[in-house]
Design an enzyme around this catalytic site. Structure first.
Site, PDB file in Angstrom:
ATOM      1  N   HIS A  76       0.453 -11.815   2.442  1.00 18.70           N
ATOM      2  CA  HIS A  76      -0.612 -11.114   1.706  1.00 18.70           C
ATOM      3  C   HIS A  76      -1.407 -12.030   0.762  1.00 18.70           C
ATOM      4  CE1 HIS A  76      -1.570  -6.706   0.531  1.00 18.70           C
ATOM      5  NE2 HIS A  76      -2.618  -7.458   0.308  1.00 18.70           N
ATOM      6  N   LYS A 135       1.401  -6.412   6.063  1.00 17.27           N
ATOM      7  CA  LYS A 135       1.447  -7.662   5.288  1.00 17.27           C
ATOM      8  C   LYS A 135       2.722  -7.769   4.461  1.00 17.27           C
ATOM      9  CE  LYS A 135      -3.495  -6.939   4.740  1.00 17.27           C
ATOM     10  NZ  LYS A 135      -3.618  -5.504   4.455  1.00 17.27           N
ATOM     11  N   TYR A 175       0.835  -1.214   0.000  1.00 11.24           N
ATOM     12  CA  TYR A 175       0.000   0.000   0.000  1.00 11.24           C
ATOM     13  C   TYR A 175       0.870   1.265   0.000  1.00 11.24           C
ATOM     14  CZ  TYR A 175      -3.640  -3.283   1.643  1.00 11.24           C
ATOM     15  OH  TYR A 175      -4.489  -4.347   1.791  1.00 11.24           O
TER      16      TYR A 175
END
Ligand code: NDP
Length: 286
Positions: free
Chosen positions: A113, A80, A55
């Site tokens: 993830h 993650k 992200y």
């Protein structure tokens, strides 16, 4: 169920306590946007923040937490491991990088993830480093750098495979879960195996909230469709992690502890299932 409140915690299989609702930060850009949103979320009462290396906003999440003035131990941070960091040595390196970005010595939950080590999720015949990656996750857990470890986007097949190699079972499986993808079989499996199911994209990415059945139920309680969907998650025992960049939605999404859906309403929402994956279906990842 009506005893659920904003301070409720779900106990993981290693006795760590996790908030029953969280705030997701995917697609909130690094810097001002994520910092503002996380600060608003913490002020609204969220205590679980869900980020990931991919992200690219771990630094902002860390900054917002510090600037909030809340004690670190009151906040449950999840991050993650990205696919291309899978593998024993690279996983051990990746957690240190995430911790440095977040500005903390530990995360509360560290997740793999995806069940593939390939950055391209569309490739079906992806390479698999699940076993050696989990061995590193177990080391990370033992070192105290993660208070709990788990997986994300794992199907029952992936979880069954883990039983062959995991010395420490996963505490959480974070998967896409919403009324149009009501994964009842996976939820039952997780319950039976003492794994908490965390629901990502619980609001269907904001794309399909205007459903007639949900609107009808929402009107009975003077609640929004988003609130009804999040409440449905909570009553199923799934932990939703809605994302929003806007104060109004951030506050709205945590005001889900002052009403309770009836069994008949829960069933009506269950029945909306269409096995609809909005993005990728991990069943394709071998
Ligand atoms: P969500 O289902 O949380 O939906 C977010 C969207 O819904 C945004 O566009 C938001 O718009 C809108 N929205 C939020 N609240 C409301 C509301 N009350 N009324 C109307 N619209 C609303 O989608 P995400 O895919 O972001 O999932 C949530 C989190 O789950 C992610 O942020 C991430 O942390 C995690 N995740 C994990 C994945 C994984 O592979 N493990 C994959 C995908 C997500 P606005 O911002 O304008 O409010």
């Amino acid at each position: 169920m009506n005893k659920l409140n904003i301070n409720s915690r779900i106990v993981l299989n290693n006795k760590v306590e996790m908030p029953t609702i969280g705030f997701g930060v995917w697609q909130l850009s690094e810097g001002e946007e994520v910092i503002n949103a996380v600060k608003l979320a913490l002020a609204a009462g969220y205590r679980l923040i869900d980020t990931a290396k991919i992200y690219k906003n771990e630094e902002g999440v860390g900054k917002a937490i510090k600037e909030s003035g809340l004690p670190r131990e009151e906040i449950f941070i999840t991050t993650k491991l990205w696919n291309t960091d899978q593998g024993y040595a690279s996983t051990l390196k990746a957690i240190d990088e995430s911790l440095a970005k977040l500005g903390t010595s530990y995360v509360d939950l560290y997740l793999i993830h995806w069940p593939t080590a390939d950055g391209d999720l569309k490739i079906k015949k992806s390479f698999n480093k699940r076993e050696e990656t989990w061995r590193a996750m177990e080391e990370i857990y033992k070192s105290g750098k993660a208070k709990a470890i788990g997986v994300s986007n794992y199907t029952i097949t992936h979880l069954e495979e883990m039983k062959k190699y995991a010395k420490i079972p996963p505490a959480v499986n974070q998967v896409e879960f919403h009324p149009f993808l009501y994964q009842a079989e996976l939820l039952n499996y997780c319950n039976e195996n003492d794994i908490v199911l965390e629901a990502y994209s619980p609001l269907m990415h904001g794309e399909r909230l205007n459903n007639e059945t949900i609107t009808n139920i929402a009107q009975r309680y003077g609640k929004s469709n988003a609130q009804v969907i999040l409440r449905w998650n909570l009553q199923l025992g799934a932990v939703p992690i809605p994302k929003s960049a806007h104060q109004e939605h951030i506050i709205e999404n945590i005001k889900v502890f002052d009403f309770e859906l009836k069994e008949e309403e829960m069933k009506r929402i269950d029945n909306l299932n269409q096995n609809l994956h909005l993005r990728f279906d991990p069943a394709n990842l071998e």
